[in-house]
Design a protein around this motif. Sequence first.
Motif, PDB file in Angstrom:
ATOM      1  N   GLU A  45      51.721 -17.150  63.299  1.00 48.93           N
ATOM      2  CA  GLU A  45      52.389 -18.117  63.731  1.00 48.93           C
ATOM      3  C   GLU A  45      53.366 -18.602  62.836  1.00 48.93           C
ATOM      4  O   GLU A  45      53.208 -19.109  61.881  1.00 48.93           O
ATOM      5  N   SER A  98      55.823 -22.488  73.301  1.00 46.83           N
ATOM      6  CA  SER A  98      56.438 -23.228  74.139  1.00 46.83           C
ATOM      7  C   SER A  98      55.588 -24.096  75.176  1.00 46.83           C
ATOM      8  O   SER A  98      55.926 -25.018  75.834  1.00 46.83           O
ATOM      9  N   ILE A 105      54.635 -28.102  84.323  1.00 48.43           N
ATOM     10  CA  ILE A 105      54.631 -27.631  85.614  1.00 48.43           C
ATOM     11  C   ILE A 105      53.920 -26.334  85.662  1.00 48.43           C
ATOM     12  O   ILE A 105      54.366 -25.336  84.640  1.00 48.43           O
ATOM     13  N   VAL A 242      57.010 -13.646  60.844  1.00 54.55           N
ATOM     14  CA  VAL A 242      57.203 -12.147  60.776  1.00 54.55           C
ATOM     15  C   VAL A 242      58.575 -11.890  60.747  1.00 54.55           C
ATOM     16  O   VAL A 242      59.385 -12.433  61.478  1.00 54.55           O
ATOM     17  N   ALA A 542      56.821 -13.618  77.675  1.00 58.17           N
ATOM     18  CA  ALA A 542      57.715 -13.506  78.717  1.00 58.17           C
ATOM     19  C   ALA A 542      58.799 -12.424  78.873  1.00 58.17           C
ATOM     20  O   ALA A 542      59.305 -12.290  79.885  1.00 58.17           O
ATOM     21  N   THR A 553      57.751 -20.355  84.135  1.00 58.75           N
ATOM     22  CA  THR A 553      57.356 -19.208  83.651  1.00 58.75           C
ATOM     23  C   THR A 553      56.073 -19.216  82.779  1.00 58.75           C
ATOM     24  O   THR A 553      55.608 -18.196  82.229  1.00 58.75           O
ATOM     25  N   GLN A 554      55.218 -20.281  82.538  1.00 58.31           N
ATOM     26  CA  GLN A 554      54.338 -20.597  81.540  1.00 58.31           C
ATOM     27  C   GLN A 554      52.965 -19.789  82.363  1.00 58.31           C
ATOM     28  O   GLN A 554      52.484 -18.932  81.863  1.00 58.31           O
TER      29      GLN A 554
HETATM   30  C1  LIG Z   1      61.763 -27.157  76.831  1.00 56.02           C
HETATM   31  C2  LIG Z   1      60.888 -26.420  77.759  1.00 56.02           C
HETATM   32  C3  LIG Z   1      60.357 -26.694  79.043  1.00 56.02           C
HETATM   33  C4  LIG Z   1      59.717 -25.779  79.782  1.00 56.02           C
HETATM   34  N1  LIG Z   1      59.193 -26.083  80.859  1.00 56.02           N
HETATM   35  C5  LIG Z   1      58.166 -25.407  81.591  1.00 56.02           C
HETATM   36  C6  LIG Z   1      57.338 -25.873  82.692  1.00 56.02           C
HETATM   37  O1  LIG Z   1      57.619 -27.044  82.977  1.00 56.02           O
HETATM   38  N2  LIG Z   1      56.583 -25.091  83.328  1.00 56.02           N
HETATM   39  C7  LIG Z   1      56.667 -23.761  82.869  1.00 56.02           C
HETATM   40  O2  LIG Z   1      55.630 -22.988  83.395  1.00 56.02           O
HETATM   41  N3  LIG Z   1      57.150 -23.331  81.793  1.00 56.02           N
HETATM   42  C8  LIG Z   1      58.055 -24.108  81.118  1.00 56.02           C
HETATM   43  N4  LIG Z   1      58.593 -23.840  80.055  1.00 56.02           N
HETATM   44  C9  LIG Z   1      58.586 -22.288  79.624  1.00 56.02           C
HETATM   45  C10 LIG Z   1      57.224 -21.951  79.023  1.00 56.02           C
HETATM   46  O3  LIG Z   1      56.860 -22.726  78.296  1.00 56.02           O
HETATM   47  C11 LIG Z   1      57.484 -20.272  78.746  1.00 56.02           C
HETATM   48  O4  LIG Z   1      57.858 -19.451  79.378  1.00 56.02           O
HETATM   49  C12 LIG Z   1      56.260 -19.907  78.210  1.00 56.02           C
HETATM   50  O5  LIG Z   1      55.536 -20.731  77.025  1.00 56.02           O
HETATM   51  C13 LIG Z   1      56.648 -18.161  77.277  1.00 56.02           C
HETATM   52  O6  LIG Z   1      55.491 -17.852  76.395  1.00 56.02           O
HETATM   53  P1  LIG Z   1      55.715 -16.844  75.344  1.00 56.02           P
HETATM   54  O7  LIG Z   1      54.548 -16.620  74.867  1.00 56.02           O
HETATM   55  O8  LIG Z   1      56.726 -15.812  75.981  1.00 56.02           O
HETATM   56  O9  LIG Z   1      56.527 -17.574  74.381  1.00 56.02           O
HETATM   57  P2  LIG Z   1      56.400 -18.906  73.483  1.00 56.02           P
HETATM   58  O10 LIG Z   1      55.427 -19.641  74.231  1.00 56.02           O
HETATM   59  O11 LIG Z   1      57.441 -19.651  73.057  1.00 56.02           O
HETATM   60  O12 LIG Z   1      55.494 -18.461  72.022  1.00 56.02           O
HETATM   61  C14 LIG Z   1      56.161 -17.658  71.369  1.00 56.02           C
HETATM   62  C15 LIG Z   1      55.471 -17.980  69.747  1.00 56.02           C
HETATM   63  O13 LIG Z   1      55.826 -17.269  69.030  1.00 56.02           O
HETATM   64  C16 LIG Z   1      56.252 -17.736  67.676  1.00 56.02           C
HETATM   65  N5  LIG Z   1      57.220 -17.266  66.804  1.00 56.02           N
HETATM   66  C17 LIG Z   1      58.275 -16.628  67.227  1.00 56.02           C
HETATM   67  N6  LIG Z   1      58.823 -15.798  66.157  1.00 56.02           N
HETATM   68  C18 LIG Z   1      57.859 -15.535  65.414  1.00 56.02           C
HETATM   69  C19 LIG Z   1      57.860 -15.021  64.102  1.00 56.02           C
HETATM   70  N7  LIG Z   1      59.031 -14.052  63.645  1.00 56.02           N
HETATM   71  N8  LIG Z   1      56.709 -15.090  63.378  1.00 56.02           N
HETATM   72  C20 LIG Z   1      55.741 -15.345  64.026  1.00 56.02           C
HETATM   73  N9  LIG Z   1      55.727 -16.296  64.901  1.00 56.02           N
HETATM   74  C21 LIG Z   1      56.754 -16.278  65.860  1.00 56.02           C
HETATM   75  C22 LIG Z   1      56.869 -19.059  68.064  1.00 56.02           C
HETATM   76  O14 LIG Z   1      57.078 -19.994  67.095  1.00 56.02           O
HETATM   77  C23 LIG Z   1      56.045 -19.500  69.157  1.00 56.02           C
HETATM   78  O15 LIG Z   1      55.075 -20.308  68.871  1.00 56.02           O
HETATM   79  C24 LIG Z   1      59.266 -24.309  79.309  1.00 56.02           C
HETATM   80  C25 LIG Z   1      59.716 -24.249  77.984  1.00 56.02           C
HETATM   81  C26 LIG Z   1      60.629 -25.066  77.182  1.00 56.02           C
HETATM   82  C27 LIG Z   1      60.976 -24.669  75.988  1.00 56.02           C
END
Ligand SMILES: Cc1cc2nc3c(=O)[nH]c(=O)nc-3n(C[C@H](O)[C@H](O)[C@H](O)COP(=O)(O)OP(=O)(O)OC[C@H]3O[C@@H](n4cnc5c(N)ncnc54)[C@H](O)[C@@H]3O)c2cc1C
Length: 574
Positions: A45, A98, A105, A242, A542, A553-554
Amino acid sequence: ALFESPTSELLNTTYDFIIIGAGAGGAVMANRLTEDAGTKVLLIEAGGSDFMNQNISAPGLSSTLTHSKFDWNFTTTPQVGLNNRTVAYPRGFVLGGSTATNQMIFCRGTKDDWNRFANVSGDDGWSWENLIPFIFKVDNMTAPTDGHNTTGQFNPTIHNTSGVVDISVPGVSLAIDSRGLNASQELSQEFPFNLDYNSGDTIGFSWTQSTIHNGRRVTSATSYLTQAFNRSNLDILVNTRVTKLVPVGNYSGKPDMRGVQFAQSANGTVYTMQAAKEVILSAGSVKSPHILMLSGIGDASHLALFNITSLVDLPVIGTNLQDHVFLGNPWTVNANFTLDDVHRNATLAAEQLALWQANGTGFFGLPPTNQFNWLRTNSSVFSSLNTTDPSAGPTSANFELIISDNFASKRVALPATGRFVSMVTNVISPTSRGNISLASADPFDAPLVNPNLLGTDVDVAIMRSAIQAARNFMAAPAWADYIISEFGAFGEAQTDDELDAYIHDQSDTVDHPIGTIPMGTDGALEANLTLKGTVGLRVVDASAFPFIPSGHTQGPTYILAERAASLVRATLSN
Ligand SMILES: Cc1cc2nc3c(=O)[nH]c(=O)nc-3n(C[C@H](O)[C@H](O)[C@H](O)COP(=O)(O)OP(=O)(O)OC[C@H]3O[C@@H](n4cnc5c(N)ncnc54)[C@H](O)[C@@H]3O)c2cc1C
């Protein structure tokens, strides 16, 4: 074990899987893969381990997280649809990703959303019906913080009480809740009551469900990772980025991408490790395509501009970025109290925070909204633009109306006086497509982020229909003695031309980017989420969605990752 830096012990261990990113996708993978005691996993991470920080845990402090140490601090390129404004593009930078910085939500997506993914990928395993066991693995419905009777607020028969992610309906009731409910009854044709928007059909007016338990935010770190922390076959390395993936061999002309390079700072040592079985890329919709491009996987002509040698020419990488569009529309109201008071009055805020610290109660334990509407734009809007409905189908909304007990805007600061109710209008099934591209070949530089918000006339028309619906809802008799007037630029935007100008001037992102490494026949991923043209590499986050779910989208990302984990585990038992 948790490692703050790559020790020789860690560097000398052989891991079956190296997972990149501890957000919604990566945390599920780390948990499920280490359920098999014989499988050794390293989770890397970029952010830190401070996921229990008060600003993360208290739902009411979520506004402090953008531009904080928990944020990647991305900014978009100038957005044509926003009058060439650039806007902040927050992404979580901490264990939990994120999910630790979002608005909590909880949505599952709809039957039509998932059935469209099944269609596009040619794999019926992604259909709503077939995903129900995975939805249940995520879903853990808990009592709201104040313990109130929740009859009529959700349908318990479609929820699990033994999944991993705690969710709940709002834990503090607001004075406007009964007005919202009454408005939906008075105008039931346009805003029909929907007992549970997580049934696969979102349409109508509902109580919200959020990733909150006992007033505290639930993240992929407090849920999936915490469950797995003490397993001896899971190591977690934080504060480590990474920088790229490197080939470690070749199988029938395809590069074997099980090599991972990482560093703790731009000028720090670059380490290389190799996964024995697979690399799982879960860095999210901005960083996952960025890492692939830095590794030579993407549009070869774009990579050549930065002297990056092409390994796999996959022009679709980084394209297909889809996001929801946000617009806060405020009304001044006749009230003795709204949440604006907590935002303005430091003494009141301190009292409320003390309550939250004591037992999770009070306004700091609230989700951003208690109620919302998911609605469809009249088909005549699409035919007048010579196009068809872009949503996945009748269970999917075109737009969302979020009711907020305060002044909600990403563009205008809270006025010094007045109390407000806002309807946040969101385009939830957009047609605009943006992209992620390289700004340089330096992995510590941010990529260019272009979500292309409101990039089409159709999306602007959907936003207009959303504002009209918000006005209709607020014109219900239930609000008559409460609403004083539409406020500011919103009130001045009445004709279609005025509305369009207002929409372009005030809109922003809902922070839901997806789709930059899409699955599907025209996409970058096979239906099992392995990356085309490579071996040893899967993308689980995502960025894998071919279309944006018509919900936040979470939840869909957790669900996608639960199935991905089961697909990976099936390959291990063969
Ligand atoms: C401000 C905000 C509000 C939101 N509100 C909502 C909501 O109310 N309800 C909802 O359902 N969704 C919401 N979302 C969206 C939701 O959080 C995301 O869709 C979801 O977390 C996506 O998951 P993910 O695994 O694709 O990415 P993420 O959860 O973003 O995880 C990616 C991870 O990879 C890590 N990473 C990135 N690059 C590297 C690297 N090079 N090396 C090592 N680690 C790395 C990041 O630090 C992060 O921890 C919101 C997002 C934000 C930012």
